[in-house]
Design an enzyme around this catalytic site. Structure first.
Site: not given
Length: 271
Positions: A7, A34, A147, A149, A218, A247-248
């Site tokens: 991501n 993303e 991802d 989520n 992930d 942030d991943h």
């Protein structure tokens, strides 16, 4: 063969970081989520200069997925999940790459809940489960990477109590992930680390990266035939520690080559 999911959290703003990672790790196949850019703004030239061909499904400011292949062209097989023709979100892309069907996905976050965003998440998940069964039934080697989520269990988060109200932790989300795995998919990272806490995401707040307060959201899921070829899996944590990082961190798996018997059988099935 090395396959990774990442991501990127904005491909244009983090393009230098992406290119550095591609040069250092040299994955054969990459699933990106993303993108946060339109199709026209996707940096195809820079990706090509790095040695990768790509297909992508963009969206202005939000969402967006892409599949990159080193030295070969991904053959797109699907854009969007079946039954979601009216969905305006760019969240699913599928291609035949290097003898494998790769589904790259960015599952909805679902917050806030309850509400329409959480309902959308569950509906999307249900449609993914239905399509995943069809992929398994096809007999092709398949992986679903992206991802998701969803934090599958309390062992996949630094502190469950801090996220109890979040859509990533809800029983409905976790139940759907379990139902997906029950079809016969192997969670590659958990297979590699059955008893360890392994994280792929650290948000930007409260020094979560510095404190290693992470989540595992992930995932790379392998069909039974690909699971037999799994040799290793891991997280490229160093990417998260770079300046202006997503942030991943990328999650990757290593697969050994298909046996000659399997290749002949697959070729005969195609004929």
């Amino acid at each position: 063969m090395r396959v990774a999911t990442f991501n990127i959290n904005g491909i244009r703003s983090r393009l230098p970081a992406l290119l550095d990672w591609l040069e250092r790790d040299q994955p054969d196949i990459v699933c990106l989520q993303e993108l946060k850019c339109t199709d026209a703004a996707f940096p195809e030239g820079a990706i090509a200069d790095a040695g990768y061909q790509a297909i992508w499904h963009g969206q202005a400011s939000w969402n967006g997925v892409a599949i990159l292949s080193k030295g070969s062209e991904p053959l797109e097989t699907r854009r969007g999940l079946p039954g979601m023709g009216k969905d305006t979100h760019s969240r699913y892309l599928e291609a035949a790459v290097k003898g494998v069907i790769v589904g790259c996905l960015y599952l909805p976050n679902g917050n806030p809940r309850p509400g329409p965003k959480f309902d959308y998440k569950l509906d999307w998940f249900d449609r993914l489960i239905a399509h995943a069964q069809n992929l398994l039934d096809s007999g092709h080697p398949v992986m679903l990477a992206g991802d998701f989520n969803v934090v599958p269990t309390d062992e996949d988060i630094y502190n469950p109590k801090s996220w109890l109200k979040d859509a990533l932790m809800q029983p409905e989300s976790r139940e759907r992930y379990r139902r997906l795995l029950a079809q016969g998919w192997t969670d590659a990272l958990r297979k590699q680390f059955p008893n360890e806490r392994v994280y792929t995401f650290w948000d930007y707040f409260r020094q979560h990266w510095q404190r290693d307060a992470g989540l595992r959201i992930d995932h790379v899921l392998l069909s039974p035939d690909l699971a037999k070829r799994l040799t290793s899996a891991g997280v490229d944590r160093w990417v998260r520690g770079e300046a202006h990082a997503s942030d991943h961190a990328p999650t990757s798996v290593e697969l050994k080559a298909a046996s000659a018997t399997r290749r002949r059988r697959h070729a005969k099935a195609k004929d």
